[in-house]
Enzyme design. Sequence first.
Site, PDB file in Angstrom:
ATOM      1  N   GLU A 126     111.355 -16.272  -5.203  1.00  0.00           N
ATOM      2  CA  GLU A 126     112.556 -16.272  -6.040  1.00  0.00           C
ATOM      3  C   GLU A 126     112.188 -16.268  -7.523  1.00  0.00           C
ATOM      4  O   GLU A 126     111.148 -16.817  -7.915  1.00  0.00           O
ATOM      5  CB  GLU A 126     113.406 -17.514  -5.732  1.00  0.00           C
ATOM      6  CG  GLU A 126     114.051 -17.435  -4.358  1.00  0.00           C
ATOM      7  CD  GLU A 126     114.832 -18.678  -3.959  1.00  0.00           C
ATOM      8  OE1 GLU A 126     114.547 -19.773  -4.483  1.00  0.00           O
ATOM      9  OE2 GLU A 126     115.728 -18.556  -3.109  1.00  0.00           O
TER      10      GLU A 126
ATOM     11  N   GLY B 288     105.207 -22.223  -6.736  1.00  0.00           N
ATOM     12  CA  GLY B 288     103.745 -22.189  -6.776  1.00  0.00           C
ATOM     13  C   GLY B 288     103.137 -22.838  -7.994  1.00  0.00           C
ATOM     14  O   GLY B 288     103.812 -23.169  -8.957  1.00  0.00           O
TER      15      GLY B 288
ATOM     16  N   CYS C 226     115.113 -26.801 -11.650  1.00  0.00           N
ATOM     17  CA  CYS C 226     113.722 -27.211 -11.508  1.00  0.00           C
ATOM     18  C   CYS C 226     113.467 -27.882 -10.145  1.00  0.00           C
ATOM     19  O   CYS C 226     114.158 -28.832  -9.794  1.00  0.00           O
ATOM     20  CB  CYS C 226     113.433 -28.193 -12.632  1.00  0.00           C
ATOM     21  SG  CYS C 226     111.721 -28.398 -12.945  1.00  0.00           S
TER      22      CYS C 226
HETATM   23  S1  SF4 Z   1     106.613 -29.013  -8.331  1.00  0.00           S
HETATM   24 FE1  SF4 Z   1     106.772 -27.819  -6.438  1.00  0.00          FE
HETATM   25  S2  SF4 Z   1     106.081 -25.754  -6.977  1.00  0.00           S
HETATM   26 FE2  SF4 Z   1     105.407 -27.157  -8.628  1.00  0.00          FE
HETATM   27  S3  SF4 Z   1     103.335 -27.800  -8.014  1.00  0.00           S
HETATM   28 FE3  SF4 Z   1     104.715 -29.342  -7.164  1.00  0.00          FE
HETATM   29  S4  SF4 Z   1     105.162 -28.606  -5.069  1.00  0.00           S
HETATM   30 FE4  SF4 Z   1     104.295 -26.889  -6.206  1.00  0.00          FE
END
Ligand code: SF4
Length: 349
Positions: A92, A165, A339
């Site tokens: 996304e 990611g 977020c």
């Molecule tokens: S906040 Fe979510 S996307 Fe970002 S590093 Fe942590 S698990 Fe991964």
Amino acid sequence: MNKTDIRIFSLPELENIAQAYGEPKFKAKQIYQWIWQKGVMDFDEMTNLSKNLRENLKESYTFNKLQNVHQQISVDGTIKTGWKLEDNAIIESVLIPVPKDTRYTLCVSSQVGCSLNCKFCATGKLKKVRNLKDYEIYEQFLRVNNQSIEKYNHKLTNIVYMGMGEPLLNYNNVLKSIDKITNPNASGYSMKRITISTAGIVKGINKLADDNIKVNIALSLHAADDKKRNFLMPINETNNLKDVIKSLTNLYDKTKVKISFEYIMFKDFNDSLDDAEKLYKLTKHFPVKINIIEYNYVKGVDLKKTDDDKINQFAKYLVDKGVMTTVRRSRGKDIDAACGQLANKIEKK
Ligand code: SF4
């Protein structure tokens, strides 16, 4: 025969391809500019190439374009788009418009899923499937830039690697995509418009310093002591705060890039004045801005949003100490685009 996506090739590699077809080297630069400067993904539109060369290219190469599989528009204008990749994986991207500040920000994904499993994050629950290729990252930029122009009559002004990611665990492809976005022969954006958001990958931060990469950095901090941070973000067990701050100090000393701390505030967990004091102590190593972010509920996560009064009190403590601090109300909450909320929900229904 499965055709190769032509976007995997560098300019020197395209030169070899052109020469293998008996074409002069400069044809490669034309192909490169069609792809990376003009955003063309169809050989027939590359009108300064001979028909013969276009046919030859079509025979062996292709563009595995991102397929738009879902799109949602928030009441605040934020647009979330789901893309299907060539292997059917879904990612996304989010477009966040702030017309009053002339800011049109793309939040771009760098991996399918994520391996870091942060407690508060929907993406972390998806597990990491694979790294995105540089052109898959770049194409999100290209397509969302078009969306921004069509819908808001303005091109993107900022790009944040803050979608699905951990960008520094896909270092080479993320840097290659940044090269395409910033290279004057490609899209020509300023590095100052780009921010990499990281959970704190010490090796990656040190590599940015060694490679003298001058993009802004946003550290997803969320807790100012190791015990609480270990709970929220398991990556802290191997990349603890002391080492993360040391690597950021090293990066700042070498590059003078802008660094910010992202701090999602959770009720009765990291929102006391004692937490604010610990956070303040972490701001003494380099100039830093703190973004306090309200928590967006993620299903199955036992954390709650802090009350506004407490958020304001916390922010005031930092401001009174002279730390540049902003409180960010989340955008796109109603469509799970805020977020930590990206999780391909539409696709899974
Ligand atoms: S906040 Fe979510 S996307 Fe970002 S590093 Fe942590 S698990 Fe991964």
